[in-house]
Scaffold this active site. Structure first.
Site, PDB file in Angstrom:
ATOM      1  N   ARG A 254      41.847  49.610   4.811  1.00  0.00           N
ATOM      2  CA  ARG A 254      42.256  48.438   4.029  1.00  0.00           C
ATOM      3  C   ARG A 254      43.742  48.539   3.687  1.00  0.00           C
ATOM      4  O   ARG A 254      44.123  48.748   2.538  1.00  0.00           O
ATOM      5  CB  ARG A 254      41.398  48.322   2.773  1.00  0.00           C
ATOM      6  CG  ARG A 254      39.920  48.332   3.055  1.00  0.00           C
ATOM      7  CD  ARG A 254      39.113  47.817   1.897  1.00  0.00           C
ATOM      8  NE  ARG A 254      39.039  46.359   1.914  1.00  0.00           N
ATOM      9  CZ  ARG A 254      38.400  45.641   1.005  1.00  0.00           C
ATOM     10  NH1 ARG A 254      37.820  46.235  -0.013  1.00  0.00           N
ATOM     11  NH2 ARG A 254      38.357  44.328   1.098  1.00  0.00           N
TER      12      ARG A 254
ATOM     13  N   GLN B 108      44.988  44.039   8.365  1.00  0.00           N
ATOM     14  CA  GLN B 108      44.217  42.879   7.913  1.00  0.00           C
ATOM     15  C   GLN B 108      43.796  41.986   9.069  1.00  0.00           C
ATOM     16  O   GLN B 108      42.743  41.357   9.016  1.00  0.00           O
ATOM     17  CB  GLN B 108      45.039  42.078   6.900  1.00  0.00           C
ATOM     18  CG  GLN B 108      45.210  42.777   5.567  1.00  0.00           C
ATOM     19  CD  GLN B 108      46.040  41.966   4.580  1.00  0.00           C
ATOM     20  OE1 GLN B 108      46.596  40.929   4.948  1.00  0.00           O
ATOM     21  NE2 GLN B 108      46.138  42.434   3.361  1.00  0.00           N
TER      22      GLN B 108
ATOM     23  N   ASP C 133      40.413  43.134  10.341  1.00  0.00           N
ATOM     24  CA  ASP C 133      39.419  43.452   9.318  1.00  0.00           C
ATOM     25  C   ASP C 133      38.216  42.510   9.446  1.00  0.00           C
ATOM     26  O   ASP C 133      38.185  41.426   8.883  1.00  0.00           O
ATOM     27  CB  ASP C 133      40.054  43.321   7.930  1.00  0.00           C
ATOM     28  CG  ASP C 133      39.140  43.818   6.823  1.00  0.00           C
ATOM     29  OD1 ASP C 133      37.993  44.181   7.134  1.00  0.00           O
ATOM     30  OD2 ASP C 133      39.572  43.839   5.666  1.00  0.00           O
TER      31      ASP C 133
ATOM     32  N   SER D  35      36.350  41.475   6.138  1.00  0.00           N
ATOM     33  CA  SER D  35      36.904  40.314   5.440  1.00  0.00           C
ATOM     34  C   SER D  35      36.504  39.015   6.132  1.00  0.00           C
ATOM     35  O   SER D  35      36.207  38.009   5.482  1.00  0.00           O
ATOM     36  CB  SER D  35      38.434  40.418   5.374  1.00  0.00           C
ATOM     37  OG  SER D  35      38.828  41.498   4.541  1.00  0.00           O
TER      38      SER D  35
ATOM     39  N   TYR E  57      38.665  49.743  -2.911  1.00  0.00           N
ATOM     40  CA  TYR E  57      37.466  49.160  -3.504  1.00  0.00           C
ATOM     41  C   TYR E  57      37.471  49.411  -5.009  1.00  0.00           C
ATOM     42  O   TYR E  57      38.146  50.304  -5.510  1.00  0.00           O
ATOM     43  CB  TYR E  57      36.196  49.781  -2.899  1.00  0.00           C
ATOM     44  CG  TYR E  57      36.021  49.481  -1.436  1.00  0.00           C
ATOM     45  CD1 TYR E  57      35.312  48.362  -1.024  1.00  0.00           C
ATOM     46  CD2 TYR E  57      36.569  50.310  -0.460  1.00  0.00           C
ATOM     47  CE1 TYR E  57      35.136  48.086   0.331  1.00  0.00           C
ATOM     48  CE2 TYR E  57      36.409  50.040   0.888  1.00  0.00           C
ATOM     49  CZ  TYR E  57      35.690  48.922   1.266  1.00  0.00           C
ATOM     50  OH  TYR E  57      35.531  48.644   2.600  1.00  0.00           O
TER      51      TYR E  57
END
Length: 513
Positions: A120, A125, A128, A131, A225
């Site tokens: 992360r 991104q 990912d 997500s 997280y």
């Protein structure tokens, strides 16, 4: 090299790992793409679409014999047996929960890349998939809630009377939570949201929702997280959940801690909810945030509360989800193909590539080393101890005194300027003050979601200039009038330019015809 796109072996999986749009991009990287017959049928993508994009259609053996195989779900042991040594398999996997599959991939000598373990960090991104799936789940969860809810999300005012908007409470402001509150707000609901990470309050409020504040809040851990709650924090959040769920028409839960779902809505809270209310448990795949959730099913409790625990929400929108997932695959292949020559080059010195590698050349590389993703680097061990801070009450008192002194001095200066100045100066000062006040309220009346930090600052200045210059255009002084016209012109250019930029940004999100 050849990239194979097989049909998913799970009969309930409607997604496919590539679409015609993403196939074109893979071909542009130098790969030959082979798609299994009917691979995109459940996503409403015919074989002809793949052929038009430059792929070839093949059977199961042809696809699994490719150098790279891209899937949505983890392969089976029998599917891995079809692959040749040094081939690469890319899919969403759970290595900790399926040691037999990991051993099969190691023994077969394949390179196994797990998309569920993408670090992360900012530059990862684009690949990912968690997500991607969470975004679709949040949106689809609201669609499911709207179907199950006995009323309308948006308030109505008609000749027959009025109806209030639905009240939606979202627990968690990660990707799924933000997607859910955005979808609920767009349907006209009144949305409230809470997250144990207090730093996401601005994100919630920028989307038009109300952030429910709690004194005890957790912090984000080093892996990106939310960290687990203390007993005090747990008690505070439980009180919030109980009060908000009892008042809500729809509750959306999204809390997952490393794949496991903590209980946020107890059976007692469900019993206190009104008949006809709906709970959408987006964490059902991890066991469920609601104590009564049945993963994979929709149930109705004795007091008439509907609990939706579907675990296949992304698959219920297969066309767009496949496109998004396929784009994640393309971005990964771009990273693995630095030469754009259709050759995979795995660089284990790259934290992203190392983080997703499970096996390679008969070697087990799981679990990967931890990746520090916290924006705040740890303090060096030799750093001197910080000075003792002043007590909070004392600091607050000092700040309040400073504000009072500054305000008093400003008021004295203004009074003195008016008392000892000409009548024209007093008139100009009054106009300036009114322009500042009016400009401030004009600009702050615009919703946060239409501002970027730069646009907000420049529009505030332009609003003040425009109001002041319009009031001065009628002056008898020619110099003042000319300056006012010039000021109004440039301020207008900036404001209308802002509208033009906003229009272009919105156009980026419109569906192409």
């Amino acid at each position: 090299m050849h990239i194979g796109v097989p049909r998913e072996s799970d009969p309930g999986q409607r997604l496919v790992a590539a679409t015609p749009q993403t196939v074109e991009k893979l071909v542009a990287l130098g790969y030959d793409v082979v798609v299994e017959t009917g691979a995109g049928a459940d996503a409403s993508i015919p074989d002809d679409g793949y052929v038009a994009a430059g792929a070839t259609i093949g059977d199961t053996d042809a696809v699994w014999g490719c150098d790279v195989v891209v899937k949505v779900d983890a392969p089976t042991v029998s599917e891995v047996a079809r692959m040749h040594a040094d081939a690469t398999i890319v899919a969403r996997m759970s290595p900790d929960d399926d040691p037999a599959l990991v051993e099969a991939m190691r023994a077969a000598g394949v390179i196994a890349l797990n998309l569920n373990s993408v670090p992360r960090i900012s530059r990862a991104q684009a690949l990912d998939v968690l997500s991607t799936m969470s975004n679709v789940s949040g949106y689809r969860g609201i669609i499911e809630a709207a179907e199950a809810y006995a009323g309308m999300f948006g308030g109505q005012v008609t000749a027959a009377g009025s109806t209030p908007p639905a009240r939606v409470f979202v627990i968690g402001a990660g990707v799924a939570g933000l997607a859910a509150l955005g979808a609920a707000g767009s349907l006209g609901a009144t949305v409230r949201a809470y997250d144990v990470r207090s730093d996401v309050a601005e994100q919630i409020e920028s989307m038009g929702a109300t952030y429910v504040r709690v004194d005890a809040a957790a912090q984000e851990s080093a892996d990106g997280y939310a960290s687990e709650l203390s007993d005090e924090q747990e008690a505070a959040t439980q009180r919030v959940y109980a009060a908000e769920s009892a008042a809500a028409d729809v509750v959306v839960t999204t809390a997952l801690i490393r794949g496991k779902a903590p209980i946020t809505i107890t059976a007692e809270m469900v019993a206190a909810m009104r008949p006809g209310s709906v709970i959408v448990d987006l964490a059902a795949s991890g066991g469920g945030n609601c104590e009564l959730t049945v993963p994979g099913e929709k149930i109705v409790t004795e007091n008439g509360v509907t609990i939706i625990g579907y675990t296949d929400l992304p698959g219920r929108m297969p066309k767009h989800t496949s496109q998004l997932y396929g784009t994640n695959i393309v971005n990964l292949m771009k990273l693995l193909t630095p030469g754009k020559d259709g050759q995979v080059v795995l660089d284990l010195d790259d934290v992203v590539q190392r983080g997703i590698t499970v096996t390679r050349a008969g070697e087990l590389l799981w679990p990967p080393p931890p990746v520090q993703v916290s924006v705040a680097p740890p303090a060096p061990a030799s750093a001197p101890a910080p000075a003792e801070p002043a007590p909070a009450v004392e600091q607050k008192a000092r700040k309040g005194t400073g504000v009072l002194v500054a305000g008093a001095l400003t008021a004295l200066l203004v009074v003195a300027a008016v008392a000892f100045s000409t009548a024209s100066f007093a008139s100009h000062l009054t106009v300036f003050a009114l322009a500042v006040v009016v400009g401030f309220y004009v600009v702050t009346g615009v919703t946060h979601s239409l501002h970027t930090p730069l646009m907000a600052q420049t529009n505030a200045i332009s609003g003040i200039i425009l109001v002041g210059s319009l009031l001065q255009i009628g002056s008898t002084d020619t110099v003042v009038t000319v300056l006012a016209v010039v000021a109004a012109t440039f301020a207008s250019i900036n404001i209308f330019g802002g509208f033009s930029v906003a229009s272009r940004m919105l156009a980026m999100f419109r569906k192409e015809a």
